[in-house]
Design a protein around this motif. Structure first.
Motif, PDB file in Angstrom:
ATOM      1  N   ALA A  18     -22.024 -37.918  53.184  1.00 51.90           N
ATOM      2  CA  ALA A  18     -22.587 -37.992  51.886  1.00 51.90           C
ATOM      3  C   ALA A  18     -23.281 -36.426  51.480  1.00 51.90           C
ATOM      4  CB  ALA A  18     -23.637 -39.180  51.853  1.00 51.90           C
ATOM      5  N   LEU A  19     -24.234 -35.999  52.258  1.00 51.29           N
ATOM      6  CA  LEU A  19     -24.971 -34.797  51.904  1.00 51.29           C
ATOM      7  C   LEU A  19     -24.015 -33.642  51.705  1.00 51.29           C
ATOM      8  CD1 LEU A  19     -27.887 -33.327  53.899  1.00 51.29           C
ATOM      9  CD2 LEU A  19     -26.002 -31.778  53.432  1.00 51.29           C
ATOM     10  N   LEU A  20     -22.976 -33.478  52.733  1.00 47.71           N
ATOM     11  CA  LEU A  20     -21.827 -32.530  52.340  1.00 47.71           C
ATOM     12  C   LEU A  20     -20.984 -32.608  51.357  1.00 47.71           C
ATOM     13  CD1 LEU A  20     -20.722 -31.899  56.090  1.00 47.71           C
ATOM     14  CD2 LEU A  20     -22.294 -30.422  54.743  1.00 47.71           C
ATOM     15  N   ARG A  21     -20.699 -33.860  50.989  1.00 47.54           N
ATOM     16  CA  ARG A  21     -19.914 -34.074  49.764  1.00 47.54           C
ATOM     17  C   ARG A  21     -20.855 -33.736  48.626  1.00 47.54           C
ATOM     18  NH1 ARG A  21     -18.198 -39.103  52.480  1.00 47.54           N
ATOM     19  NH2 ARG A  21     -16.038 -39.142  53.039  1.00 47.54           N
ATOM     20  N   ALA A  22     -22.030 -34.065  48.419  1.00 44.03           N
ATOM     21  CA  ALA A  22     -22.861 -33.640  47.327  1.00 44.03           C
ATOM     22  C   ALA A  22     -22.905 -32.272  47.407  1.00 44.03           C
ATOM     23  CB  ALA A  22     -24.134 -34.459  47.465  1.00 44.03           C
ATOM     24  N   GLN A  23     -22.825 -31.331  48.229  1.00 39.76           N
ATOM     25  CA  GLN A  23     -22.874 -29.804  48.176  1.00 39.76           C
ATOM     26  C   GLN A  23     -21.887 -29.018  47.493  1.00 39.76           C
ATOM     27  OE1 GLN A  23     -24.091 -26.694  47.895  1.00 39.76           O
ATOM     28  NE2 GLN A  23     -25.510 -27.530  49.167  1.00 39.76           N
ATOM     29  N   PRO A  24     -21.806 -28.661  46.282  1.00 41.59           N
ATOM     30  CA  PRO A  24     -20.745 -28.108  45.525  1.00 41.59           C
ATOM     31  C   PRO A  24     -20.023 -26.902  46.409  1.00 41.59           C
ATOM     32  CG  PRO A  24     -22.576 -27.642  44.578  1.00 41.59           C
ATOM     33  CD  PRO A  24     -22.986 -28.694  45.468  1.00 41.59           C
ATOM     34  N   GLY A  25     -21.005 -26.289  47.539  1.00 39.24           N
ATOM     35  CA  GLY A  25     -20.736 -25.225  47.994  1.00 39.24           C
ATOM     36  C   GLY A  25     -19.814 -25.349  49.385  1.00 39.24           C
ATOM     37  N   ALA A  26     -19.647 -26.904  49.513  1.00 41.53           N
ATOM     38  CA  ALA A  26     -18.968 -26.988  50.849  1.00 41.53           C
ATOM     39  C   ALA A  26     -17.575 -27.735  50.701  1.00 41.53           C
ATOM     40  CB  ALA A  26     -19.963 -28.173  51.638  1.00 41.53           C
ATOM     41  N   ILE A  44     -18.645 -33.884  62.923  1.00 35.40           N
ATOM     42  CA  ILE A  44     -18.188 -33.569  61.507  1.00 35.40           C
ATOM     43  C   ILE A  44     -18.083 -31.754  61.341  1.00 35.40           C
ATOM     44  CG2 ILE A  44     -19.158 -33.839  59.096  1.00 35.40           C
ATOM     45  CD1 ILE A  44     -20.423 -36.306  59.897  1.00 35.40           C
ATOM     46  N   GLU A  45     -17.039 -31.489  60.595  1.00 31.84           N
ATOM     47  CA  GLU A  45     -17.131 -30.051  60.260  1.00 31.84           C
ATOM     48  C   GLU A  45     -16.902 -29.851  58.738  1.00 31.84           C
ATOM     49  OE1 GLU A  45     -13.941 -28.775  62.667  1.00 31.84           O
ATOM     50  OE2 GLU A  45     -15.123 -28.918  64.698  1.00 31.84           O
ATOM     51  N   ALA A  46     -17.383 -28.570  58.526  1.00 36.30           N
ATOM     52  CA  ALA A  46     -17.156 -28.331  56.906  1.00 36.30           C
ATOM     53  C   ALA A  46     -17.286 -26.731  56.905  1.00 36.30           C
ATOM     54  CB  ALA A  46     -18.091 -28.835  55.992  1.00 36.30           C
ATOM     55  N   ASP A  47     -16.635 -26.167  55.931  1.00 29.89           N
ATOM     56  CA  ASP A  47     -16.749 -24.725  55.402  1.00 29.89           C
ATOM     57  C   ASP A  47     -17.674 -24.739  54.282  1.00 29.89           C
ATOM     58  OD1 ASP A  47     -15.209 -23.987  57.628  1.00 29.89           O
ATOM     59  OD2 ASP A  47     -13.247 -24.100  56.076  1.00 29.89           O
ATOM     60  N   VAL A  48     -18.784 -23.739  54.560  1.00 33.88           N
ATOM     61  CA  VAL A  48     -19.877 -23.861  53.489  1.00 33.88           C
ATOM     62  C   VAL A  48     -19.865 -22.549  53.001  1.00 33.88           C
ATOM     63  CG1 VAL A  48     -22.223 -24.379  53.187  1.00 33.88           C
ATOM     64  CG2 VAL A  48     -21.039 -25.873  54.823  1.00 33.88           C
ATOM     65  N   GLU A  55     -29.603 -24.431  52.095  1.00 32.91           N
ATOM     66  CA  GLU A  55     -29.985 -25.653  51.632  1.00 32.91           C
ATOM     67  C   GLU A  55     -29.120 -26.863  52.484  1.00 32.91           C
ATOM     68  OE1 GLU A  55     -29.518 -28.341  47.544  1.00 32.91           O
ATOM     69  OE2 GLU A  55     -28.082 -26.699  47.949  1.00 32.91           O
ATOM     70  N   THR A  56     -28.228 -26.627  52.904  1.00 28.40           N
ATOM     71  CA  THR A  56     -27.415 -27.647  53.747  1.00 28.40           C
ATOM     72  C   THR A  56     -27.852 -27.685  55.067  1.00 28.40           C
ATOM     73  OG1 THR A  56     -25.207 -26.925  52.531  1.00 28.40           O
ATOM     74  CG2 THR A  56     -25.045 -28.177  54.644  1.00 28.40           C
ATOM     75  N   ILE A  57     -28.231 -26.676  55.712  1.00 29.57           N
ATOM     76  CA  ILE A  57     -28.876 -26.662  57.040  1.00 29.57           C
ATOM     77  C   ILE A  57     -30.221 -27.311  56.863  1.00 29.57           C
ATOM     78  CG2 ILE A  57     -29.912 -25.291  58.954  1.00 29.57           C
ATOM     79  CD1 ILE A  57     -26.905 -25.337  58.961  1.00 29.57           C
ATOM     80  N   GLY A  58     -30.843 -27.130  55.782  1.00 27.26           N
ATOM     81  CA  GLY A  58     -32.032 -27.940  55.776  1.00 27.26           C
ATOM     82  C   GLY A  58     -32.204 -29.110  55.449  1.00 27.26           C
ATOM     83  N   GLY A  59     -31.113 -29.869  54.813  1.00 24.37           N
ATOM     84  CA  GLY A  59     -30.654 -31.117  54.617  1.00 24.37           C
ATOM     85  C   GLY A  59     -30.515 -31.883  56.161  1.00 24.37           C
ATOM     86  N   LEU A  60     -29.604 -31.181  56.731  1.00 27.77           N
ATOM     87  CA  LEU A  60     -29.286 -31.641  58.057  1.00 27.77           C
ATOM     88  C   LEU A  60     -30.492 -31.680  59.050  1.00 27.77           C
ATOM     89  CD1 LEU A  60     -26.053 -29.600  58.556  1.00 27.77           C
ATOM     90  CD2 LEU A  60     -26.124 -32.259  58.011  1.00 27.77           C
ATOM     91  N   CYS A  61     -31.435 -30.785  58.875  1.00 25.37           N
ATOM     92  CA  CYS A  61     -32.443 -30.609  59.938  1.00 25.37           C
ATOM     93  C   CYS A  61     -33.547 -31.866  59.287  1.00 25.37           C
ATOM     94  CB  CYS A  61     -33.309 -29.493  59.770  1.00 25.37           C
ATOM     95  SG  CYS A  61     -32.183 -28.023  60.639  1.00 25.37           S
ATOM     96  N   GLU A  62     -33.462 -32.075  58.173  1.00 23.21           N
ATOM     97  CA  GLU A  62     -34.469 -33.126  57.769  1.00 23.21           C
ATOM     98  C   GLU A  62     -33.706 -34.723  58.484  1.00 23.21           C
ATOM     99  OE1 GLU A  62     -34.434 -33.394  53.346  1.00 23.21           O
ATOM    100  OE2 GLU A  62     -35.991 -31.741  53.435  1.00 23.21           O
ATOM    101  N   LEU A  63     -32.467 -34.714  58.646  1.00 27.12           N
ATOM    102  CA  LEU A  63     -32.102 -35.689  59.306  1.00 27.12           C
ATOM    103  C   LEU A  63     -32.406 -35.973  60.940  1.00 27.12           C
ATOM    104  CD1 LEU A  63     -28.672 -36.063  57.504  1.00 27.12           C
ATOM    105  CD2 LEU A  63     -30.703 -37.467  57.131  1.00 27.12           C
TER     106      LEU A  63
END
Length: 313
Positions: A18-26, A44-48, A55-63
Motif C-alpha cells: 500500500a505504501l509503494l502503490r501510494a508513492q507516485p515516484g514508485a 517486494i521490489e520496486a523502482d523508485v 520518503e519511501t525509506i522513511g515509511g518502510l523504517c516506520e514499519l
C-alpha cells in the motif's frame, strides 16, 4: 532511479504494498510471497525515483523493516519504460537535488573506516607528495592529491555532525587521527632512508620552488578548502561522483602532510609548522563547508516537502 528490495514479515506485506502503490515516484512493483529465506518473509521490489526515495525509506523504517526484515537500494543506470518515465515525472522535485540520507549515511560510513586499505592509500599518497616536494614536481603533487582517500572520513564527520550520528563522527575522526600520523611516520621514514642513502639533502628545500604553496598557509588556503568541501559534498549528495576528482586535486591535505614529513626530517622547522598548519586549515575548512552544504540542502528539502519524515538511519 533506484531499485528497492524489501524483505518483510508476511503480515506486513500488505502495508508495504500500500505504501509503494501510494508513492507516485514508485513503479515496477513486484511481490514474491514467502521468497525471503534469511530473514524469512515476503520479497517486494520496486523502482523508485531518486527524489521519492527518502520518503519511501522513511515509511518502510516506520514499519520496522530495517530491524525485522531488510531494505536494500541499488543504482539503476538505464530504465527503458514509460512507467519509469511517469514515476520520475510525478515524483516531487528533481533527482539531481534529492538527498537520499540513508544512502549517504551508508556510503560515508563505509568510507570512514580505519583499515589497512585506507592507511595504505594514505601512506602512498603522502609518499608521492614527499617525492613531489623533493623533486619540485607539481605533477607528482597533483597525483598525490588524487590518490589520497581522506575525503571519505571528512565527509563522514560532516554527515555525522549534521545528523547527530556521533558514532559516525567518532569512527571517521579516529580514521583521520590515526591514519594521518601513521602515513606521515611512514613518509618520514622514507625521507630519512632517502637522505641517508644520499638521494637528496636539505638543500632540496632551499630557495623558491613551484610547490612552496603547500606550506604557505593563508586566507586562500581556507577559501580553497571551503569551496572544495562544498563541491565534494554536493557531488556526494547528488550522485555526481565525477566532480570529486576536481575536489581531490584542489586541496592540499595530503601534500601538506607529505611536506611536513620531509621538512621534519630535514630540519626545516618553519616549513614544518607551515605545512602542518596548512593541513589543519584544510581539514577544518572541508568539514565545515561540507556540513554547511548538508544543512542547506536539509533545510531546502524540508521547505519543499513539508511534513515528510526524516529517517534517522
Amino acid at each position: 532511479m533506484l531499485h528497492l528490495r524489501v524483505i518483510c514479515p508476511s503480515d506486513r506485506a500488505d502495508r508495504v504494498l500500500a505504501l509503494l502503490r501510494a508513492q507516485p515516484g514508485a513503479t515496477h512493483l513486484v511481490h514474491l510471497p514467502g521468497a525471503g529465506v534469511l530473514p524469512a518473509g515476503d520479497v517486494i521490489e520496486a523502482d523508485v525515483a531518486r527524489e521519492a526515495t527518502d520518503e519511501t525509506i522513511g515509511g518502510l523504517c516506520e514499519l520496522g523493516l530495517d530491524h525485522e526484515g531488510g531494505i536494500t537500494l541499488e543504482q539503476i543506470d538505464t530504465a527503458l519504460s514509460d512507467a519509469a518515465d511517469r514515476a520520475e515525472a510525478e515524483a516531487p522535485g528533481d533527482a539531481a537535488d534529492a538527498v537520499v540520507w540513508e544512502e549517504l549515511l551508508a556510503r560515508t560510513g563505509e568510507e570512514s573506516r580505519l583499515n589497512v586499505t585506507f592507511t595504505a592509500f594514505l601512506s602512498i599518497a603522502c609518499l608521492l607528495a614527499a617525492v613531489g616536494v623533493i623533486t619540485d614536481s607539481s605533477v607528482t603533487i597533483v597525483g598525490a592529491m588524487v590518490v589520497g582517500p581522506e575525503f571519505g572520513p571528512l565527509a563522514a564527520v560532516a554527515v555525522g555532525l549534521v545528523r547527530r550520528r556521533w558514532d559516525l563522527v567518532r569512527r571517521a575522526s579516529l580514521a583521520l587521527a590515526i591514519g594521518f600520523p601513521l602515513a606521515m611516520a611512514v613518509t618520514a621514514l622514507g625521507t630519512f632512508l632517502g637522505n641517508w642513502a644520499g638521494l637528496f639533502d636539505a638543500s632540496v628545500l632551499s630557495g623558491s620552488h613551484e610547490v612552496d604553496f603547500v606550506y604557505q598557509v593563508g586566507y586562500w588556503s581556507l577559501i580553497v578548502a571551503v569551496l572544495a568541501g562544498a563541491a565534494g559534498m554536493l557531488s556526494m549528495t547528488s550522485a555526481k561522483s565525477a566532480a570529486l576528482v576536481g575536489v581531490f586535486i584542489s586541496v592540499t591535505t595530503v601534500p601538506a602532510a607529505g611536506y611536513a614529513s620531509v621538512a621534519l626530517i630535514l630540519g626545516e622547522w618553519g616549513r614544518f609548522v607551515g605545512s602542518t598548519a596548512q593541513l589543519a586549515v584544510n581539514l577544518v575548512g572541508i568539514v565545515l563547508a561540507a556540513a554547511g552544504v548538508l544543512l542547506l540542502r536539509r533545510s531546502t528539502w524540508r521547505a519543499g516537502d513539508a511534513g515528510r519524515p526524516l529517517s534517522e538511519g
